[in-house]
Design an enzyme around this catalytic site. Structure first.
Site, PDB file in Angstrom:
ATOM      1  N   GLN A  31       0.092  -9.414  -6.571  1.00 37.83           N
ATOM      2  CA  GLN A  31      -0.508 -10.747  -6.761  1.00 37.83           C
ATOM      3  C   GLN A  31       0.266 -11.566  -7.788  1.00 37.83           C
ATOM      4  O   GLN A  31       0.224 -12.796  -7.776  1.00 37.83           O
ATOM      5  CB  GLN A  31      -1.974 -10.627  -7.184  1.00 37.83           C
ATOM      6  CG  GLN A  31      -2.885 -10.010  -6.138  1.00 37.83           C
ATOM      7  CD  GLN A  31      -3.151 -10.927  -4.947  1.00 37.83           C
ATOM      8  OE1 GLN A  31      -2.995 -12.143  -5.022  1.00 37.83           O
ATOM      9  NE2 GLN A  31      -3.552 -10.346  -3.837  1.00 37.83           N
TER      10      GLN A  31
ATOM     11  N   THR B 184      13.848   3.757  10.196  1.00 39.06           N
ATOM     12  CA  THR B 184      14.843   2.724  10.483  1.00 39.06           C
ATOM     13  C   THR B 184      14.488   1.421   9.773  1.00 39.06           C
ATOM     14  O   THR B 184      13.338   0.981   9.809  1.00 39.06           O
ATOM     15  CB  THR B 184      14.929   2.486  12.012  1.00 39.06           C
ATOM     16  OG1 THR B 184      15.277   3.720  12.625  1.00 39.06           O
ATOM     17  CG2 THR B 184      15.964   1.432  12.362  1.00 39.06           C
TER      18      THR B 184
ATOM     19  N   CYS C  98      -8.594  -6.679   2.249  1.00 40.21           N
ATOM     20  CA  CYS C  98      -8.105  -5.491   2.938  1.00 40.21           C
ATOM     21  C   CYS C  98      -9.108  -4.343   2.864  1.00 40.21           C
ATOM     22  O   CYS C  98      -8.883  -3.285   3.426  1.00 40.21           O
ATOM     23  CB  CYS C  98      -6.744  -5.075   2.404  1.00 40.21           C
ATOM     24  SG  CYS C  98      -6.462  -5.512   0.704  1.00 40.21           S
TER      25      CYS C  98
ATOM     26  N   THR D  73       0.851  -1.197   0.000  1.00 40.11           N
ATOM     27  CA  THR D  73       0.000   0.000   0.000  1.00 40.11           C
ATOM     28  C   THR D  73       0.882   1.242   0.000  1.00 40.11           C
ATOM     29  O   THR D  73       0.670   2.177  -0.773  1.00 40.11           O
ATOM     30  CB  THR D  73      -0.908  -0.019   1.258  1.00 40.11           C
ATOM     31  OG1 THR D  73      -1.780  -1.149   1.150  1.00 40.11           O
ATOM     32  CG2 THR D  73      -1.721   1.249   1.392  1.00 40.11           C
TER      33      THR D  73
ATOM     34  N   SER E 255       5.013  -7.132  -2.490  1.00 42.42           N
ATOM     35  CA  SER E 255       4.676  -7.315  -1.075  1.00 42.42           C
ATOM     36  C   SER E 255       5.113  -8.710  -0.638  1.00 42.42           C
ATOM     37  O   SER E 255       4.958  -9.675  -1.380  1.00 42.42           O
ATOM     38  CB  SER E 255       3.162  -7.164  -0.888  1.00 42.42           C
ATOM     39  OG  SER E 255       2.831  -7.252   0.480  1.00 42.42           O
ATOM     40  N   ALA E 256       5.635  -8.802   0.599  1.00 41.88           N
ATOM     41  CA  ALA E 256       6.174 -10.090   1.062  1.00 41.88           C
ATOM     42  C   ALA E 256       5.078 -11.069   1.488  1.00 41.88           C
ATOM     43  O   ALA E 256       5.220 -12.282   1.331  1.00 41.88           O
ATOM     44  CB  ALA E 256       7.148  -9.869   2.215  1.00 41.88           C
ATOM     45  N   HIS E 257       3.955 -10.543   2.040  1.00 43.18           N
ATOM     46  CA  HIS E 257       3.009 -11.474   2.673  1.00 43.18           C
ATOM     47  C   HIS E 257       2.126 -12.236   1.688  1.00 43.18           C
ATOM     48  O   HIS E 257       1.337 -13.087   2.095  1.00 43.18           O
ATOM     49  CB  HIS E 257       2.197 -10.785   3.769  1.00 43.18           C
ATOM     50  CG  HIS E 257       1.081  -9.908   3.318  1.00 43.18           C
ATOM     51  ND1 HIS E 257      -0.224 -10.325   3.329  1.00 43.18           N
ATOM     52  CD2 HIS E 257       1.077  -8.636   2.870  1.00 43.18           C
ATOM     53  CE1 HIS E 257      -0.992  -9.310   2.915  1.00 43.18           C
ATOM     54  NE2 HIS E 257      -0.217  -8.288   2.625  1.00 43.18           N
TER      55      HIS E 257
END
Ligand code: PLP
Length: 407
Positions: free
Chosen positions: A186, A266, A354, A72, A206-208
């Site tokens: 996706q 960070t 989401c 996002t 995106s990693a998830h």
């Protein structure tokens, strides 16, 4: 009761190897990667390795990977960052009506600030017509943003072909713009996301969705030095006026200047390491897993359709992610059916998980031209690495029971 998770498009479980790779960076190697001491340098080295792994997987150079807190955020950075960096008085964006909300809502927000946005329609099958893109391009077009594979119906857009048309337009008009962005969130699990083959300037990851942790994304940002030559080096493209900026986008989060100044904050060392590991595993498994999952998905659809002949598929079965089914159940409301299936152990989704507007019908299905009755009577089933034939057989029997009992 048996439980079957068929919502991998919403999120995937973290692969145990990914979890293992991340673990040392929560405790042992915890230091701030920008600290100059040896503790910091250890964290910095791990981030460097992950950045290189991700860059290599998508055919990019490592400084072109900008880590963000989510896809996002990466979509926001691509779109807002491109608009901020341009020197065009009346900037325009071209995008699709079936983009993820992180693209659409960002565009809507920019519209309120005076940016003109062209939301292009898609066909009933879920594809954009490239001619429509060509028609709206003009000297004010700063960005074209096209989703690679849709999160609800899994349809895959012709990204390389669109890039070619944009490239031709830029050459003809001797223009730096538009930039071309794709949301490949996706797609990453199943499709080749090589940025050179795709011809994109910006790409969101995106990693998830690839068995990595939640809360970490990345934006590929093409270096301003131009296209690559055949040896894979960056090459000045003399026919296109080069920008003298250090980046094609500007940051939207400012601070200490991490991520090449494009995303301060960070560095999230364990999550970045996890992302790198997850993508390496995905690339290794991709071909074999794609075949396995497509066979399962096709088996699921064929057998469910046999038992429930009135159901219909939303979006084309061709050029679609191999794990996705989006099914219309005539005479049913998807929320009710979802709850019924959930009580029987099957996890599905009415659309984008989401979305905060869960009670609304899918805008993606409406954008395909379907009436409210169909958009609100459809469910997405998305398969993943843990899905077995037994799971699918169970899901078929449960769906049949839930649908028939409703009558
Ligand atoms: N883009 C697409 C196509 C998605 O499917 C999602 C998540 O569902 C996102 C962006 C947002 O990703 P994240 O959860 O990392 O913010």
């Amino acid at each position: 009761m048996k439980r079957v998770y068929l919502d991998y498009a919403a999120s995937t479980p973290v692969d145990p190897a990914v979890e293992g790779a991340m673990k040392p960076y929560f405790g042992e190697i915890f230091a701030n990667a920008h600290s100059l001491h040896r503790f910091g340098q250890e964290a910095s080295a791990a981030i460097f390795e992950a950045r290189k792994k991700i860059a290599k997987s998508i055919g990019a150079n490592y400084p072109e990977i900008v880590f963000t807190g989510s896809a996002t955020e990466a979509n926001n950075l691509a779109i807002r960052g491109a608009i901020k960096a341009c020197n065009i008085a009346k900037p325009e964006i071209v995008t699709l009506t079936i983009e993820h909300e992180s693209v659409l809502e960002t565009c809507r927000d920019l519209e309120r600030q005076g940016v003109k946005v062209h939301y292009l329609p898609v066909s009933k099958e879920g594809f954009v017509d490239i001619e429509q893109i060509k028609k709206v391009l003009n000297k004010n077009t700063v960005l074209v943003s096209v989703i690679y594979a849709n999160n609800e119906i899994g349809t895959i857009q012709p990204i390389a072909a669109i890039a070619k048309e944009i490239g031709n337009w830029k050459l003809r008009n001797q223009n730096n713009y538009p930039l071309f962005h794709t949301d490949a969130v996706q797609a990453l699990q199943y499709l080749d996301c090589d940025v050179e083959k795709l011809g994109v300037d910006l790409m969101t990851l995106s990693a998830h969705k690839i068995y990595g942790p939640k809360g970490i994304g990345a934006l590929y940002v093409r270096s301003v030095r131009g296209a690559r030559n055949d040896r894979g080096d960056r090459n000045e493209n003399k026919s296109i006026k080069q920008s003298d900026r250090s980046s094609i986008i500007e940051p939207i989060i400012t601070g200490s200047g991490q991520e090449g100044g494009l995303r301060s904050g960070t560095d999230n060392t364990p999550y970045i390491v996890g992302f790198g590991e997850a993508l390496a595993i995905t690339i290794k498994m991709r071909e074999k897993e794609n075949k396995r999952i497509k066979i399962l998905r096709d088996y699921f659809w064929k057998n469910l359709k046999k038992l429930l002949p009135k159901i219909e598929l939303n979006g084309s079965l061709e050029n679609r992610l191999p794990n996705n089914l989006n099914i219309y159940f005539p005479g049913h409301r998807n929320q009710e059916l979802l709850i019924k299936l959930d009580l029987l152990g099957i996890a599905s989704s009415p659309g984008a998980a989401c979305s905060t507007r869960v009670s609304k019908v899918s805008f993606v299905l409406e954008a395909l031209g379907f009436p409210e009755e169909r958009a609100g009577g459809s469910l997405r089933f998305s398969l993943g690495r843990q899905t077995t034939k037994k799971d699918i057989d169970y899901a078929i029997s449960v769906i049949k029971k839930a649908v028939k009992n409703n009558k």
